[in-house]
Motif scaffolding. Structure first.
Motif, short mmCIF file in Angstrom:
data_model
loop_
_atom_site.label_atom_id
_atom_site.label_comp_id
_atom_site.label_asym_id
_atom_site.label_seq_id
_atom_site.Cartn_x
_atom_site.Cartn_y
_atom_site.Cartn_z
N ILE A 234 -7.02 7.51 -4.00
CA ILE A 234 -5.53 7.00 -4.15
C ILE A 234 -5.21 6.11 -4.91
O ILE A 234 -5.89 5.41 -5.60
CB ILE A 234 -5.42 6.44 -2.52
N HIS A 235 -3.97 6.32 -5.41
CA HIS A 235 -3.45 5.25 -6.81
C HIS A 235 -2.26 4.41 -6.17
O HIS A 235 -1.35 4.91 -5.71
CB HIS A 235 -2.98 6.12 -7.83
N PRO A 236 -2.31 3.08 -6.52
CA PRO A 236 -1.33 2.11 -6.20
C PRO A 236 0.06 2.08 -6.68
O PRO A 236 0.42 1.10 -6.99
CB PRO A 236 -1.95 0.74 -6.01
N SER A 237 0.53 3.36 -6.96
CA SER A 237 1.98 3.37 -7.63
C SER A 237 2.36 4.81 -7.16
O SER A 237 1.75 5.72 -6.82
CB SER A 237 1.91 3.18 -9.16
N ALA B 69 2.21 4.33 -2.97
CA ALA B 69 1.06 4.54 -3.39
C ALA B 69 1.03 6.23 -3.43
O ALA B 69 1.95 6.84 -2.69
CB ALA B 69 0.16 4.52 -2.33
N GLN C 245 2.47 11.18 -0.75
CA GLN C 245 3.13 9.87 -1.60
C GLN C 245 4.02 9.12 -0.40
O GLN C 245 4.65 9.71 0.09
CB GLN C 245 3.90 10.02 -2.65
N VAL D 296 1.98 -2.57 -0.66
CA VAL D 296 1.34 -1.35 -0.94
C VAL D 296 0.09 -0.92 -0.15
O VAL D 296 0.01 -0.06 0.14
CB VAL D 296 1.16 -1.22 -2.45
N GLN D 297 -0.74 -2.05 -0.13
CA GLN D 297 -1.84 -2.04 0.57
C GLN D 297 -1.61 -1.64 2.28
O GLN D 297 -2.43 -0.86 2.61
CB GLN D 297 -2.84 -3.18 0.26
N GLU E 134 -1.63 2.05 2.43
CA GLU E 134 -2.66 2.94 1.94
C GLU E 134 -3.49 3.82 2.99
O GLU E 134 -3.92 4.94 2.86
CB GLU E 134 -3.49 2.36 0.84
#
Length: 200
Positions: free
Chosen positions: A107-110, A139, A156, A174-175, A178
């Protein structure tokens, strides 16, 4: 499906997914965790949860090929089916990526492909979003391939970037999405893999 995790620090995704398995929200079994950091809180947590654990790092295996082989051996001994990167701060080698092709998630935060690639992780991503003046972030869960953050996107979710946002406020927003996003992506991938296996 047996889940294995790779974590460098706290392993939040590993914790949430394991909790989901225990609660019957995810039809999978957490079996193992690897960390490249001997002091990782994720290692202590995984031991307490009864997972098979290993500290495998460049300090133990200076040759990247040897480290790649050691990780693969451990995963095979743990009978892992699916790999989840849970804040793992190292690149996986070709042996692991080959053996688990289509079965390694991160998982990527963008909102990939924006703000991804080498050197883009953690706070750096959120700062890049703010500096770019983006009106949305979020995310992305993607399959891991040899290219950094270049694997196929599985899921996404978007969050707004609000006027006056700071690193801390955007990061928290964002977190907050996730865990749910990763759970849905893992659940969907497991369903797809089982469907494919039933067709063979």
């Amino acid at each position: 499906m047996n889940l294995a995790f790779l974590a460098s620090h706290g392993g939040s995704a590993a914790r949430h997914l394991t909790q989901a398995c225990r609660a019957g929200e995810l039809d999978a079994v957490p079996v193992a965790l690897i960390s490249n950091n001997s002091r990782s809180p994720a290692l202590d947590w995984a031991r307490e949860e009864g997972l098979k654990t290993a500290h495998l790092s460049g300090a133990k295996y200076p040759d990247p090929d040897d480290l790649d082989a050691a990780i693969l051996t451990f995963l095979r001994e743990a009978d892992a089916d699916l790999l989840i990167l849970s804040g793992y701060m190292r690149e996986l080698g070709p042996r692991v990526l080959g053996a688990f092709a289509g079965r390694v998630l991160n998982i990527h935060p963008s909102l990939l492909p924006r703000h991804g690639g080498r050197g883009m992780y953690g706070d750096r991503v959120h700062l890049a979003v703010l500096e770019a003046g983006d009106t949305a972030s979020g995310a992305t869960v993607h399959l891991v391939t040899a290219g950094i953050d270049e694997g196929p996107r599985l899921a996404q979710e978007e969050v707004p970037v609000r006027p006056g946002d700071t690193l801390e406020t955007l990061k928290a927003r964002v977190q907050a999405i996730e865990s749910g996003l990763m759970l849905r992506a893992v659940r969907d991938l497991i369903a797809d893999l089982r469907l494919t296996e039933n067709r063979i």
